[in-house]
Scaffold this motif. Structure first.
Motif, PDB file in Angstrom:
ATOM      1  N   LYS A   8      44.754  39.633  37.468  1.00  0.00           N
ATOM      2  CA  LYS A   8      43.933  40.676  38.069  1.00  0.00           C
ATOM      3  C   LYS A   8      42.435  40.435  37.905  1.00  0.00           C
ATOM      4  CE  LYS A   8      47.293  44.377  37.850  1.00  0.00           C
ATOM      5  NZ  LYS A   8      47.841  44.093  39.137  1.00  0.00           N
ATOM      6  N   ALA A   9      41.984  40.102  36.706  1.00  0.00           N
ATOM      7  CA  ALA A   9      40.549  39.908  36.497  1.00  0.00           C
ATOM      8  C   ALA A   9      40.047  38.716  37.302  1.00  0.00           C
ATOM      9  CB  ALA A   9      40.240  39.744  35.020  1.00  0.00           C
ATOM     10  N   ALA A  10      40.837  37.646  37.409  1.00  0.00           N
ATOM     11  CA  ALA A  10      40.446  36.489  38.221  1.00  0.00           C
ATOM     12  C   ALA A  10      40.428  36.867  39.697  1.00  0.00           C
ATOM     13  CB  ALA A  10      41.418  35.332  37.974  1.00  0.00           C
ATOM     14  N   PHE A  11      41.364  37.692  40.120  1.00  0.00           N
ATOM     15  CA  PHE A  11      41.453  38.109  41.516  1.00  0.00           C
ATOM     16  C   PHE A  11      40.179  38.809  41.961  1.00  0.00           C
ATOM     17  CE2 PHE A  11      43.506  39.002  45.389  1.00  0.00           C
ATOM     18  CZ  PHE A  11      43.255  40.305  45.739  1.00  0.00           C
ATOM     19  N   ILE A  12      39.623  39.645  41.124  1.00  0.00           N
ATOM     20  CA  ILE A  12      38.406  40.367  41.512  1.00  0.00           C
ATOM     21  C   ILE A  12      37.250  39.398  41.747  1.00  0.00           C
ATOM     22  CG2 ILE A  12      37.541  40.866  39.198  1.00  0.00           C
ATOM     23  CD1 ILE A  12      36.750  43.609  40.200  1.00  0.00           C
ATOM     24  N   ARG A  13      37.193  38.319  40.991  1.00  0.00           N
ATOM     25  CA  ARG A  13      36.129  37.334  41.186  1.00  0.00           C
ATOM     26  C   ARG A  13      36.266  36.622  42.529  1.00  0.00           C
ATOM     27  NH1 ARG A  13      36.901  36.553  35.598  1.00  0.00           N
ATOM     28  NH2 ARG A  13      38.383  34.887  35.940  1.00  0.00           N
ATOM     29  N   GLU A  14      37.491  36.390  42.962  1.00  0.00           N
ATOM     30  CA  GLU A  14      37.737  35.639  44.187  1.00  0.00           C
ATOM     31  C   GLU A  14      37.577  36.476  45.447  1.00  0.00           C
ATOM     32  OE1 GLU A  14      41.650  34.133  43.740  1.00  0.00           O
ATOM     33  OE2 GLU A  14      41.161  33.078  41.896  1.00  0.00           O
ATOM     34  N   ARG A  15      37.668  37.781  45.349  1.00  0.00           N
ATOM     35  CA  ARG A  15      37.745  38.628  46.540  1.00  0.00           C
ATOM     36  C   ARG A  15      36.589  39.618  46.651  1.00  0.00           C
ATOM     37  NH1 ARG A  15      41.361  35.773  49.370  1.00  0.00           N
ATOM     38  NH2 ARG A  15      43.237  35.451  48.175  1.00  0.00           N
ATOM     39  N   THR A  16      35.392  39.230  46.288  1.00  0.00           N
ATOM     40  CA  THR A  16      34.295  40.192  46.313  1.00  0.00           C
ATOM     41  C   THR A  16      33.251  39.901  47.388  1.00  0.00           C
ATOM     42  OG1 THR A  16      33.198  38.976  44.563  1.00  0.00           O
ATOM     43  CG2 THR A  16      34.526  40.884  43.905  1.00  0.00           C
ATOM     44  N   ALA A  17      33.592  39.128  48.386  1.00  0.00           N
ATOM     45  CA  ALA A  17      32.625  38.821  49.443  1.00  0.00           C
ATOM     46  C   ALA A  17      32.117  40.097  50.109  1.00  0.00           C
ATOM     47  CB  ALA A  17      33.262  37.906  50.476  1.00  0.00           C
ATOM     48  N   PHE A  18      32.940  41.112  50.203  1.00  0.00           N
ATOM     49  CA  PHE A  18      32.540  42.371  50.808  1.00  0.00           C
ATOM     50  C   PHE A  18      32.428  43.476  49.760  1.00  0.00           C
ATOM     51  CE2 PHE A  18      34.699  39.903  54.068  1.00  0.00           C
ATOM     52  CZ  PHE A  18      33.692  39.842  55.023  1.00  0.00           C
ATOM     53  N   SER A  19      32.192  43.094  48.507  1.00  0.00           N
ATOM     54  CA  SER A  19      32.061  44.043  47.392  1.00  0.00           C
ATOM     55  C   SER A  19      33.265  44.968  47.301  1.00  0.00           C
ATOM     56  CB  SER A  19      30.773  44.862  47.521  1.00  0.00           C
ATOM     57  OG  SER A  19      29.670  44.028  47.411  1.00  0.00           O
ATOM     58  N   ARG A  20      34.444  44.396  47.426  1.00  0.00           N
ATOM     59  CA  ARG A  20      35.655  45.205  47.375  1.00  0.00           C
ATOM     60  C   ARG A  20      36.729  44.453  46.604  1.00  0.00           C
ATOM     61  NH1 ARG A  20      37.029  49.478  50.404  1.00  0.00           N
ATOM     62  NH2 ARG A  20      39.198  50.005  50.292  1.00  0.00           N
ATOM     63  N   ALA A  21      37.428  45.165  45.752  1.00  0.00           N
ATOM     64  CA  ALA A  21      38.522  44.565  44.993  1.00  0.00           C
ATOM     65  C   ALA A  21      39.789  45.331  45.305  1.00  0.00           C
ATOM     66  CB  ALA A  21      38.221  44.636  43.510  1.00  0.00           C
ATOM     67  N   LEU A  22      40.805  44.669  45.777  1.00  0.00           N
ATOM     68  CA  LEU A  22      42.072  45.323  46.084  1.00  0.00           C
ATOM     69  C   LEU A  22      43.051  45.041  44.955  1.00  0.00           C
ATOM     70  CD1 LEU A  22      42.294  44.435  49.853  1.00  0.00           C
ATOM     71  CD2 LEU A  22      41.551  46.575  48.821  1.00  0.00           C
ATOM     72  N   LEU A  23      43.294  46.025  44.129  1.00  0.00           N
ATOM     73  CA  LEU A  23      44.094  45.844  42.922  1.00  0.00           C
ATOM     74  C   LEU A  23      45.156  46.934  42.853  1.00  0.00           C
ATOM     75  CD1 LEU A  23      40.965  45.197  40.776  1.00  0.00           C
ATOM     76  CD2 LEU A  23      42.654  43.472  41.347  1.00  0.00           C
ATOM     77  N   ALA A  24      46.285  46.689  43.443  1.00  0.00           N
ATOM     78  CA  ALA A  24      47.270  47.742  43.683  1.00  0.00           C
ATOM     79  C   ALA A  24      47.984  48.269  42.454  1.00  0.00           C
ATOM     80  CB  ALA A  24      48.306  47.260  44.694  1.00  0.00           C
ATOM     81  N   LYS A  25      48.174  47.500  41.420  1.00  0.00           N
ATOM     82  CA  LYS A  25      48.966  47.957  40.282  1.00  0.00           C
ATOM     83  C   LYS A  25      48.159  48.046  38.986  1.00  0.00           C
ATOM     84  CE  LYS A  25      52.864  48.544  42.379  1.00  0.00           C
ATOM     85  NZ  LYS A  25      53.463  49.845  42.520  1.00  0.00           N
ATOM     86  N   LEU A  26      46.896  48.351  39.082  1.00  0.00           N
ATOM     87  CA  LEU A  26      46.054  48.454  37.894  1.00  0.00           C
ATOM     88  C   LEU A  26      46.512  49.475  36.857  1.00  0.00           C
ATOM     89  CD1 LEU A  26      42.320  48.113  38.911  1.00  0.00           C
ATOM     90  CD2 LEU A  26      43.669  46.620  37.476  1.00  0.00           C
ATOM     91  N   PRO A  27      47.039  50.629  37.221  1.00  0.00           N
ATOM     92  CA  PRO A  27      47.338  51.618  36.190  1.00  0.00           C
ATOM     93  C   PRO A  27      48.269  51.119  35.086  1.00  0.00           C
ATOM     94  CG  PRO A  27      47.429  52.638  38.320  1.00  0.00           C
ATOM     95  CD  PRO A  27      47.274  51.155  38.553  1.00  0.00           C
ATOM     96  N   GLU A  28      49.138  50.173  35.392  1.00  0.00           N
ATOM     97  CA  GLU A  28      50.052  49.679  34.374  1.00  0.00           C
ATOM     98  C   GLU A  28      49.571  48.386  33.727  1.00  0.00           C
ATOM     99  OE1 GLU A  28      54.231  50.003  35.228  1.00  0.00           O
ATOM    100  OE2 GLU A  28      53.801  51.476  36.780  1.00  0.00           O
ATOM    101  N   ALA A  29      48.351  47.961  34.040  1.00  0.00           N
ATOM    102  CA  ALA A  29      47.779  46.776  33.412  1.00  0.00           C
ATOM    103  C   ALA A  29      47.427  47.100  31.954  1.00  0.00           C
ATOM    104  CB  ALA A  29      46.535  46.329  34.167  1.00  0.00           C
ATOM    105  N   GLU A  30      47.319  46.069  31.151  1.00  0.00           N
ATOM    106  CA  GLU A  30      46.916  46.245  29.754  1.00  0.00           C
ATOM    107  C   GLU A  30      45.456  46.709  29.693  1.00  0.00           C
ATOM    108  OE1 GLU A  30      48.890  45.956  27.152  1.00  0.00           O
ATOM    109  OE2 GLU A  30      50.620  45.277  28.322  1.00  0.00           O
ATOM    110  N   ARG A  31      45.122  47.424  28.630  1.00  0.00           N
ATOM    111  CA  ARG A  31      43.772  47.985  28.491  1.00  0.00           C
ATOM    112  C   ARG A  31      42.686  46.908  28.554  1.00  0.00           C
ATOM    113  NH1 ARG A  31      45.121  52.070  23.576  1.00  0.00           N
ATOM    114  NH2 ARG A  31      43.252  53.247  24.042  1.00  0.00           N
ATOM    115  N   GLU A  32      42.918  45.770  27.907  1.00  0.00           N
ATOM    116  CA  GLU A  32      41.920  44.699  27.916  1.00  0.00           C
ATOM    117  C   GLU A  32      41.726  44.144  29.325  1.00  0.00           C
ATOM    118  OE1 GLU A  32      39.733  43.992  25.510  1.00  0.00           O
ATOM    119  OE2 GLU A  32      40.715  45.710  24.556  1.00  0.00           O
ATOM    120  N   GLN A  33      42.794  44.099  30.111  1.00  0.00           N
ATOM    121  CA  GLN A  33      42.665  43.647  31.492  1.00  0.00           C
ATOM    122  C   GLN A  33      41.826  44.628  32.301  1.00  0.00           C
ATOM    123  OE1 GLN A  33      46.870  43.375  32.118  1.00  0.00           O
ATOM    124  NE2 GLN A  33      46.782  41.154  32.264  1.00  0.00           N
ATOM    125  N   LEU A  34      42.042  45.919  32.074  1.00  0.00           N
ATOM    126  CA  LEU A  34      41.246  46.929  32.777  1.00  0.00           C
ATOM    127  C   LEU A  34      39.770  46.786  32.424  1.00  0.00           C
ATOM    128  CD1 LEU A  34      43.537  50.063  32.371  1.00  0.00           C
ATOM    129  CD2 LEU A  34      43.257  48.633  34.412  1.00  0.00           C
TER     130      LEU A  34
END
Length: 140
Positions: A8-34
């Motif tokens: 997830k954290a790597a995904f946000i770096r790759e997909r920010t050309a339009f200042s948007r991060a699509l992260l569908a299952k964040l609520p169940e991610a570990e706290r450090e990942q959030l």
């Protein structure tokens, strides 16, 4: 696109050309990942788009793991702010709604999912608290 929790954290770096991060299952991610997602989003001024408090299972898992609601977990991680666009928000209580409103969160209400789950999101409470809300569809 489904993204595995550790990516997830790597995904946000790759997909920010339009200042948007699509992260569908964040609520169940570990706290450090959030926290990593929040740290990556902030300097990019990125909108974080996620599902939040969508199901009872999610609520129970997050409470068991973190001892707090999904909304409280997002606040602790630094994600609860005006750049958070969260879909569903079916399982939020009055304290969560107040916290979301104070942070300037945007709620995406998806009536079809409410109907499918048999539970209605507390939209009147959200409106009364001043939350910015919009309507959307989902893939169900």
């Amino acid at each position: 696109m489904e993204v595995a929790p550790l990516e997830k954290a790597a995904f946000i770096r790759e997909r920010t050309a339009f200042s948007r991060a699509l992260l569908a299952k964040l609520p169940e991610a570990e706290r450090e990942q959030l926290k990593r997602v929040a740290a990556e989003a902030k300097p990019r001024n990125a909108v974080v788009n996620t599902h939040l408090a969508q199901s009872k299972v999610e609520l129970e898992r997050v409470r068991a793991r973190n001892g707090m609601s999904p909304v409280e977990t997002f606040a602790e991680a630094g994600l609860l702010n005006e750049k958070l666009l969260c879909g569903h928000c079916i399982y939020v209580d009055a304290a969560d709604i107040a916290r979301m409103a104070q942070a300037g969160v945007h709620v995406v209400h998806i009536p079809k999912c409410n109907a499918a789950s048999g539970r209605l999101a507390p939209t009147s409470g959200m409106q009364a608290a001043g939350l910015n809300m919009t309507l959307a569809t989902d893939t169900q």
